[in-house]
Design an enzyme around this catalytic site. Sequence first.
Site, PDB file in Angstrom:
ATOM      1  N   TYR A  93       0.845  -1.192   0.000  1.00 43.56           N
ATOM      2  CA  TYR A  93       0.000   0.000   0.000  1.00 43.56           C
ATOM      3  C   TYR A  93       0.889   1.255   0.000  1.00 43.56           C
ATOM      4  O   TYR A  93       2.112   1.154  -0.095  1.00 43.56           O
ATOM      5  CB  TYR A  93      -0.973  -0.060   1.181  1.00 43.56           C
ATOM      6  CG  TYR A  93      -1.986  -1.173   1.011  1.00 43.56           C
ATOM      7  CD1 TYR A  93      -2.850  -1.178  -0.095  1.00 43.56           C
ATOM      8  CD2 TYR A  93      -2.063  -2.233   1.905  1.00 43.56           C
ATOM      9  CE1 TYR A  93      -3.764  -2.199  -0.280  1.00 43.56           C
ATOM     10  CE2 TYR A  93      -2.983  -3.259   1.715  1.00 43.56           C
ATOM     11  CZ  TYR A  93      -3.831  -3.245   0.627  1.00 43.56           C
ATOM     12  OH  TYR A  93      -4.731  -4.257   0.436  1.00 43.56           O
ATOM     13  N   ARG A 144       3.309  -1.200  11.025  1.00 42.57           N
ATOM     14  CA  ARG A 144       3.347  -2.495  10.333  1.00 42.57           C
ATOM     15  C   ARG A 144       4.172  -2.315   9.067  1.00 42.57           C
ATOM     16  O   ARG A 144       3.956  -1.383   8.291  1.00 42.57           O
ATOM     17  CB  ARG A 144       1.936  -2.954   9.986  1.00 42.57           C
ATOM     18  CG  ARG A 144       1.929  -4.411   9.574  1.00 42.57           C
ATOM     19  CD  ARG A 144       0.556  -5.025   9.572  1.00 42.57           C
ATOM     20  NE  ARG A 144       0.649  -6.359  10.122  1.00 42.57           N
ATOM     21  CZ  ARG A 144      -0.065  -7.392   9.714  1.00 42.57           C
ATOM     22  NH1 ARG A 144      -0.973  -7.244   8.785  1.00 42.57           N
ATOM     23  NH2 ARG A 144       0.083  -8.584  10.251  1.00 42.57           N
ATOM     24  N   GLY A 196      -3.595 -14.538  12.689  1.00 43.83           N
ATOM     25  CA  GLY A 196      -4.585 -13.924  11.810  1.00 43.83           C
ATOM     26  C   GLY A 196      -5.711 -14.873  11.457  1.00 43.83           C
ATOM     27  O   GLY A 196      -6.761 -14.927  12.105  1.00 43.83           O
ATOM     28  N   CYS A 227      -6.633 -23.619  11.450  1.00 41.40           N
ATOM     29  CA  CYS A 227      -6.783 -23.008  10.117  1.00 41.40           C
ATOM     30  C   CYS A 227      -6.020 -23.834   9.083  1.00 41.40           C
ATOM     31  O   CYS A 227      -4.872 -24.225   9.308  1.00 41.40           O
ATOM     32  CB  CYS A 227      -6.222 -21.589  10.170  1.00 41.40           C
ATOM     33  SG  CYS A 227      -5.983 -20.832   8.556  1.00 41.40           S
ATOM     34  N   CYS A 242      -6.339 -22.131   3.562  1.00 37.07           N
ATOM     35  CA  CYS A 242      -6.842 -22.276   2.181  1.00 37.07           C
ATOM     36  C   CYS A 242      -7.157 -20.919   1.561  1.00 37.07           C
ATOM     37  O   CYS A 242      -7.200 -20.791   0.341  1.00 37.07           O
ATOM     38  CB  CYS A 242      -8.078 -23.170   2.161  1.00 37.07           C
ATOM     39  SG  CYS A 242      -9.526 -22.430   2.962  1.00 37.07           S
ATOM     40  N   CYS A 275     -11.636 -16.274   3.354  1.00 34.33           N
ATOM     41  CA  CYS A 275     -11.200 -14.980   3.900  1.00 34.33           C
ATOM     42  C   CYS A 275     -10.576 -14.115   2.815  1.00 34.33           C
ATOM     43  O   CYS A 275     -11.281 -13.527   2.000  1.00 34.33           O
ATOM     44  CB  CYS A 275     -10.296 -15.200   5.111  1.00 34.33           C
ATOM     45  SG  CYS A 275      -8.856 -16.255   4.830  1.00 34.33           S
ATOM     46  N   CYS A 312     -15.111 -17.838   6.743  1.00 35.27           N
ATOM     47  CA  CYS A 312     -14.051 -18.829   6.893  1.00 35.27           C
ATOM     48  C   CYS A 312     -14.590 -20.111   6.281  1.00 35.27           C
ATOM     49  O   CYS A 312     -15.721 -20.509   6.580  1.00 35.27           O
ATOM     50  CB  CYS A 312     -13.706 -19.042   8.365  1.00 35.27           C
ATOM     51  SG  CYS A 312     -12.612 -20.453   8.602  1.00 35.27           S
ATOM     52  N   ALA A 325     -20.095 -31.127   4.065  1.00 29.65           N
ATOM     53  CA  ALA A 325     -21.439 -30.546   4.177  1.00 29.65           C
ATOM     54  C   ALA A 325     -22.255 -31.279   5.235  1.00 29.65           C
ATOM     55  O   ALA A 325     -22.854 -30.653   6.126  1.00 29.65           O
ATOM     56  CB  ALA A 325     -22.146 -30.603   2.827  1.00 29.65           C
TER      57      ALA A 325
END
Length: 644
Positions: free
Chosen positions: A173, A221, A319, A343, A346, A350, A363, A394
Amino acid sequence: MNELKHLLSPITIKKTEIPNRVVMPPMGTGLCNPDGTVNDALLAYMNRQASGGAGLIISEITAVHPSGLVSPFEVGAYDDKFIPGLKKFAEAAHAGGGKAVMQLHHGGRESAYLLKKGEAIGPSAVPSLVYRQEPREMTLEDIQEIITSFGSAAVRAMEAGFDGVEIHGAHGYLLTQFLSAISNKRQDQYGGSFANRARFVVEVLREVRVQVGEDTPILLRISAEEFIKNGYTVEDVQTIVPDLVEAGADVIHASIGTHGSPGGITSAPPEYDTGFNVWRAKKLKEVVSVPVIAVGRFNDPLGADDVIACGDADLVAFGRQQLCDPDYLIKARQGRNRDIRICIACNQGCIEREMLEAKSVRCAINPETGQELVYPRKPAAETRNVWIVGAGPAGLTAAYEANRLGHQVTLFEKEQMPGGNLLYACKAPFKQIYGDWIQWLIDQVKKAGIEIQTGTCVTDQMLDEAAPDAVIVATGGEKIVPPIQGIDLPIVCDAWQILGETVAPQKNIAVIGAGLIGMETATFLTARGSAVTLIDQLPKSPVTKFTSHGYGLHKRLRGDDCRFMFGTALQRIQEDSVTVITQGEENTLSSLDQVVLAVGMNPRDDLKSKLKENEIRHVIVGDALQVRRIMEATEEGARAAWEL
Ligand SMILES: Cc1cc2nc3c(=O)[nH]c(=O)nc-3n(C[C@H](O)[C@H](O)[C@H](O)COP(=O)(O)OP(=O)(O)OC[C@H]3O[C@@H](n4cnc5c(N)ncnc54)[C@H](O)[C@@H]3O)c2cc1C
Ligand SMILES: Cc1cc2nc3c(=O)[nH]c(=O)nc-3n(C[C@H](O)[C@H](O)[C@H](O)COP(=O)(O)O)c2cc1C
């Protein structure tokens, strides 16, 4: 109980005591209103995230100036009108007893939204590596205006009740664009040497310090390494961080990567080990005396405790793990590590859902995240006797959720093992973590008291004989077998047989179908030493290189010398060869030992007409509705249970 002595110890920054060393790093959600104001969905999300007890919550990118918006759905802090909403946001971020810091952001040239309108600005008129369009070069007046806007936004953050601010100097950025020699070609005092390119960041820090006063914590950061060809390195950053600290940074948050870094390293895929980026935090720590935050694929509080214990970093940010299981720290504290939903990196629900699909955060394996307002927390008013058919992602998700809401669940699986296609999806290189997740889900379902009736194929007759109140059809897809001459020859098998290891890989193999399953199977085979030719009638693989997963797959296959034949249709199969047609020309690939079919799946049709005929209340979810991904399977499974 886990002691987590180091991770749970407090740390004081300026005069602010942070109760523990766990950080929720900034994560844009896309949940706010399209004018950047805070709404109930964002507050509910933040409340839930903060309730997990991280010591420091850093809010998502928040625009300091309209010229820096990356999306209309970016929270704003560039006007006093945002303060009332930001107050509620700060309150929500304090819900778990941690301290809250607001991230101040300007997107510069990395804004598809403003580039399209011709309104993006940057240090130089160099096109964005991702969006390929160039911004307008900032004048000295622009530079001054943006520096001032960082200070004003910081004041608004403090008025709103945040405990400090974080300046976003990372990920490509505006601030990184000044730091980077690739995007900064200026001839004035803001360009040239690395020290000159850092001047803009230094001036932003100084302005914010003047505006917020001496006692307010200011975090910076920064991408410790640009991670791009000809980008700056961590050694380069070591030369400027002392000046950044001198200018006002009380904490250095050592992230990685820029827009255009290959393979999505900023939110790294499973190819990168947990904590892979700590060494860069350590490098920065060597040259400054302020605390340093490490970030990058952390999902294990015990490992994070070690990082702090050995002095590599002072705080650790989790995160995507936070999105995947906001209670991970509570569970770790209670010694319930096995209950933590880890987590799988993948990125489907997100970051890639936000960046590639322009949708708000979710997520892929936690249906609560991003849906906190609709996620039911109380038992259902009316409980039902529900059959769930199929124990893939599912069906398992539906079963867990339906049971949680008090319904009486019977879960059927026709195979001996639950898990559905995840049992195969986890076999390619770096995907064991997917298998760990499905095993976790199976364990949680069993722990909740649901019996999985494996080896039981639900049939029309069973539906005639029993009368469940409702049925959730999570039967997945059915492999396509193309009607091609030679399909029954011994040389032919399918991807599931290879990945399920019921058929041994041979040496010289043609894989038919270069979609996700074909490519995964090809990497599985090349990793075992087979020579693979991937054949597909499409002009290129439908697996895009824009996702971190797709990027890794393409890269591995290229590295393994896999031969691609696109625009090529399979005509027939012979004893040790296949005949194909490329642009109207027939060719034979000879000396093959194996032909592996991976030509896709169709939704399974069983039970659907019987359910209609018997007028049984039912809903079809996941691949049984339309063959797609884990994200859709879990989401639809959960929703079906919520809406029973
Ligand atoms: C090799 C491979 C790699 C993949 N990689 C990824 C990836 O990286 N990311 C991603 O998002 N997706 C991936 N997928 C796709 C993903 O696995 C599916 O989208 C997901 O599993 C769909 O979940 P589901 O529960 O709808 O169906 P399934 O996982 O297919 O589960 C359906 C279950 O229903 C059972 N069943 C069917 N009929 C009956 C019946 N009558 N009675 C009882 N049980 C029945 C089946 O045996 C099966 O266990 C991959 C798929 C494969 C094959
Ligand atoms: C959905 C999502 C949104 C993100 N948004 C931001 C952001 O607003 N600001 C920022 O500095 N980093 C952002 N990041 C990067 C994360 O803060 C973090 O550095 C990255 O995900 C690596 O940490 P992890 O491996 O623990 O997920 C985002 C990441 C994700 C997954």
